[in-house]
Design a protein around this motif. Structure first.
Motif, short mmCIF file in Angstrom:
data_model
loop_
_atom_site.label_atom_id
_atom_site.label_comp_id
_atom_site.label_asym_id
_atom_site.label_seq_id
_atom_site.Cartn_x
_atom_site.Cartn_y
_atom_site.Cartn_z
N THR A 151 0.84 -1.20 0.00
CA THR A 151 0.00 0.00 0.00
C THR A 151 0.88 1.25 0.00
OG1 THR A 151 -1.61 -1.26 1.27
CG2 THR A 151 -1.99 1.10 1.14
N MET A 152 1.96 1.22 0.78
CA MET A 152 2.89 2.35 0.81
C MET A 152 3.55 2.54 -0.56
SD MET A 152 3.06 4.02 3.60
CE MET A 152 1.34 3.83 3.92
N LEU A 153 3.89 1.41 -1.21
CA LEU A 153 4.49 1.48 -2.54
C LEU A 153 3.53 2.16 -3.52
CD1 LEU A 153 6.71 0.60 -4.63
CD2 LEU A 153 5.35 -1.45 -4.97
N PHE A 154 2.25 1.77 -3.41
CA PHE A 154 1.25 2.39 -4.30
C PHE A 154 1.14 3.89 -4.01
CE2 PHE A 154 -3.14 3.98 -4.39
CZ PHE A 154 -3.21 4.21 -5.75
N ILE A 155 1.07 4.27 -2.73
CA ILE A 155 0.94 5.70 -2.39
C ILE A 155 2.14 6.48 -2.93
CG2 ILE A 155 0.80 7.37 -0.47
CD1 ILE A 155 -0.78 5.23 1.09
N LEU A 156 3.32 5.88 -2.81
CA LEU A 156 4.54 6.53 -3.31
C LEU A 156 4.48 6.72 -4.84
CD1 LEU A 156 7.53 7.45 -3.00
CD2 LEU A 156 8.18 5.06 -3.14
N LEU A 157 4.13 5.63 -5.54
CA LEU A 157 4.07 5.70 -7.01
C LEU A 157 2.97 6.66 -7.47
CD1 LEU A 157 4.53 1.92 -7.90
CD2 LEU A 157 6.19 3.73 -8.23
N GLN A 158 1.83 6.61 -6.76
CA GLN A 158 0.70 7.47 -7.12
C GLN A 158 1.07 8.95 -6.91
OE1 GLN A 158 -2.26 6.84 -8.41
NE2 GLN A 158 -3.53 8.58 -7.86
N THR A 159 1.71 9.25 -5.78
CA THR A 159 2.09 10.65 -5.50
C THR A 159 3.05 11.16 -6.57
OG1 THR A 159 1.92 10.10 -3.17
CG2 THR A 159 2.98 12.18 -3.68
N ASN A 160 4.05 10.34 -6.90
CA ASN A 160 5.03 10.77 -7.90
C ASN A 160 4.39 10.89 -9.28
OD1 ASN A 160 7.77 11.58 -8.16
ND2 ASN A 160 8.11 9.76 -9.40
N ALA A 161 3.50 9.95 -9.61
CA ALA A 161 2.84 10.00 -10.91
C ALA A 161 1.92 11.23 -11.01
CB ALA A 161 2.04 8.72 -11.15
N MET A 162 1.28 11.59 -9.89
CA MET A 162 0.42 12.79 -9.89
C MET A 162 1.26 14.04 -10.10
SD MET A 162 -2.35 11.96 -6.90
CE MET A 162 -3.18 13.54 -6.92
N ARG A 163 2.41 14.08 -9.46
CA ARG A 163 3.33 15.22 -9.63
C ARG A 163 3.76 15.32 -11.11
NH1 ARG A 163 6.04 17.46 -5.57
NH2 ARG A 163 7.99 17.49 -6.72
N THR A 164 4.07 14.15 -11.70
CA THR A 164 4.48 14.11 -13.11
C THR A 164 3.38 14.66 -14.02
OG1 THR A 164 5.73 12.12 -12.60
CG2 THR A 164 5.40 12.59 -14.93
N GLU A 165 2.14 14.20 -13.76
CA GLU A 165 1.01 14.62 -14.61
C GLU A 165 0.75 16.13 -14.47
OE1 GLU A 165 -0.54 13.11 -16.90
OE2 GLU A 165 -2.28 14.40 -17.19
N ILE A 166 0.85 16.65 -13.25
CA ILE A 166 0.62 18.10 -13.05
C ILE A 166 1.69 18.89 -13.80
CG2 ILE A 166 0.62 19.97 -11.33
CD1 ILE A 166 -0.56 17.91 -9.33
N ILE A 167 2.94 18.44 -13.71
CA ILE A 167 4.04 19.13 -14.41
C ILE A 167 3.82 19.03 -15.93
CG2 ILE A 167 6.53 19.04 -14.88
CD1 ILE A 167 6.89 18.23 -11.94
N ARG A 168 3.38 17.86 -16.40
CA ARG A 168 3.13 17.69 -17.85
C ARG A 168 2.05 18.67 -18.33
NH1 ARG A 168 -0.03 15.53 -21.49
NH2 ARG A 168 -1.62 15.02 -19.95
N ARG A 169 0.97 18.80 -17.53
CA ARG A 169 -0.10 19.73 -17.92
C ARG A 169 0.39 21.17 -17.91
NH1 ARG A 169 -5.81 17.23 -15.59
NH2 ARG A 169 -5.50 15.21 -16.55
N LYS A 170 1.24 21.48 -16.94
CA LYS A 170 1.82 22.83 -16.84
C LYS A 170 2.65 23.12 -18.10
CE LYS A 170 3.42 25.04 -12.64
NZ LYS A 170 4.21 24.85 -11.44
N ALA A 171 3.48 22.12 -18.48
CA ALA A 171 4.34 22.27 -19.66
C ALA A 171 3.49 22.40 -20.93
CB ALA A 171 5.28 21.07 -19.77
N ASP A 172 2.42 21.62 -21.01
CA ASP A 172 1.52 21.71 -22.18
C ASP A 172 0.91 23.10 -22.29
OD1 ASP A 172 2.01 19.16 -22.90
OD2 ASP A 172 0.09 18.31 -22.24
N ARG A 173 0.48 23.64 -21.13
CA ARG A 173 -0.13 24.99 -21.11
C ARG A 173 0.88 26.03 -21.61
NH1 ARG A 173 -2.85 23.91 -16.50
NH2 ARG A 173 -1.19 24.70 -15.17
N LEU A 174 2.10 25.89 -21.13
CA LEU A 174 3.17 26.82 -21.50
C LEU A 174 3.45 26.74 -23.00
CD1 LEU A 174 4.61 28.59 -19.41
CD2 LEU A 174 6.56 27.08 -19.58
N MET A 175 3.45 25.52 -23.51
CA MET A 175 3.70 25.27 -24.93
C MET A 175 2.60 25.92 -25.77
SD MET A 175 5.73 23.15 -26.75
CE MET A 175 5.80 21.44 -27.19
#
Lengths: 261, 62
Positions: free
Chosen positions: A223-247
């Motif tokens: 469960t901790m592994l999932f929370i870790l992967l989910q948190t990092n993946a959410m951060r990645t997706e937010i950054i990706r959307r930010k980069a897309d907006r900037l583009m």
């Protein structure tokens, strides 16, 4: 006479708005990563040590019972992630929260992977125990349907350019599909099956502490592994959307400049 | 060499050791792949955002 402009009162952000805002999430979640890594690695080491060196063989299954320490946590996660996605769907549909969209989107591939792992370990446990890798019974079939649902949701996310429209559609389908979770849970009670019944019921835990201790540690570790992967993946997706907006902003700016020329 | 590494756990885990080893090995490989993919995806998006931000700043300067 001067007209007095009526300005709508600015809604003060409550604590939930603050922590759930994507920008704020990026800031505070940064401090979560390291503790999560430490907790996950530590619990995995303890859990695996218990699983291999400090738990007895089963009187019927022998050493194959040790597959349970990875099969049950992955199966638990396959259902837990779907329920989490369904809750995020409500957040996305009712409050149109961008963080709920993000959580829902990045959880689907993780859910699909853990479901595939549960089916894989289940098949490998089934062969020496039941004499077969696969049986079309309630538990296994409904878990296979769960995997197909995850794959369908991932495909749906990828088939839309407009992420807002995709989020709406995925949220509705996720909520419809949540009916599969109680079917998986109660399938062993409703139908005759090779699969063993739930280990935790209203009567208590149906196994000795030497076996359920490593099981619960491994459940916690996964469960901790999932929370870790989910948190990092959410951060990645937010950054990706930010980069897309900037583009997009940059492209619009460039095309505007060309039109002016 | 590979056989000698596997000899001890196979002996310790009994007749169905191969199923246990494939299950644990498979889960370990997939979990590691998941972690690596997760980190690489983050690094890729992070550097993409930084590149775009830098480009934007340079354009504004011009």
């Amino acid at each position: 006479m001067n007209k007095i402009k009526q300005i709508a009162p600015v809604k003060k952000m409550n604590w939930f708005d603050k922590i759930a805002h994507p920008g704020q999430f990026l800031i505070w979640s940064r401090y979560l990563i390291l503790p999560l890594i430490i907790i996950t690695i530590t619990t995995f080491i303890i859990g695996l040590w218990y699983a291999f060196f400090n738990s007895p063989e089963d009187y019927q299954m022998g050493n194959t019972v040790r597959i349970m320490y990875i099969h049950v946590p992955t199966a638990w996660l396959s259902q837990f992630i779907y329920v989490m996605m369904a809750i995020s769907s409500i957040g996305s549909l009712v409050w149109r929260h961008p963080l709920a969209d993000v959580a829902m989107k990045v959880a689907a591939p993780l859910g699909a992977t853990f479901t595939a792992m549960a089916l894989f370990t289940g098949a490998l446990w089934g062969r020496p125990t039941w004499g077969t890798y696969w049986e079309w019974d309630g538990r296994m079939t409904s878990t296979l349907i769960l995997l197909l649902m995850y794959l369908g949701l991932i495909a749906l996310w990828r088939s839309f350019d407009d992420q807002l429209r995709a989020a709406k559609l995925v949220a509705i389908i996720t909520l419809v599909g949540v009916i599969n979770i109680p079917i998986i849970k109660f399938s062993v009670d409703w139908w005759n099956t090779l699969h063993q019944p739930s280990i935790i019921s209203s009567k208590g835990i149906s196994m000795p502490p030497e076996i359920y201790t490593p099981l619960f540690i491994m459940l916690f570790a996964f469960t901790m592994l999932f929370i870790l992967l989910q948190t990092n993946a959410m951060r990645t997706e937010i950054i990706r959307r930010k980069a897309d907006r900037l583009m997009r902003k940059k492209i619009n700016k460039n095309s505007g400049a060309k039109n002016n020329v | 060499m590979f056989n000698s590494i596997l000899e001890a756990p196979i002996e310790a885990l009994g007749p169905h050791a191969i199923f246990i080893l494939i299950a644990y090995g498979g889960v370990a490989i997939v979990t590691l792949a998941l972690i690596i993919f997760n980190i690489l995806a983050y690094q890729k998006q992070k550097s993409r955002l930084n590149r775009l931000k830098n480009n934007n700043e340079n354009t504004n300067l011009i």
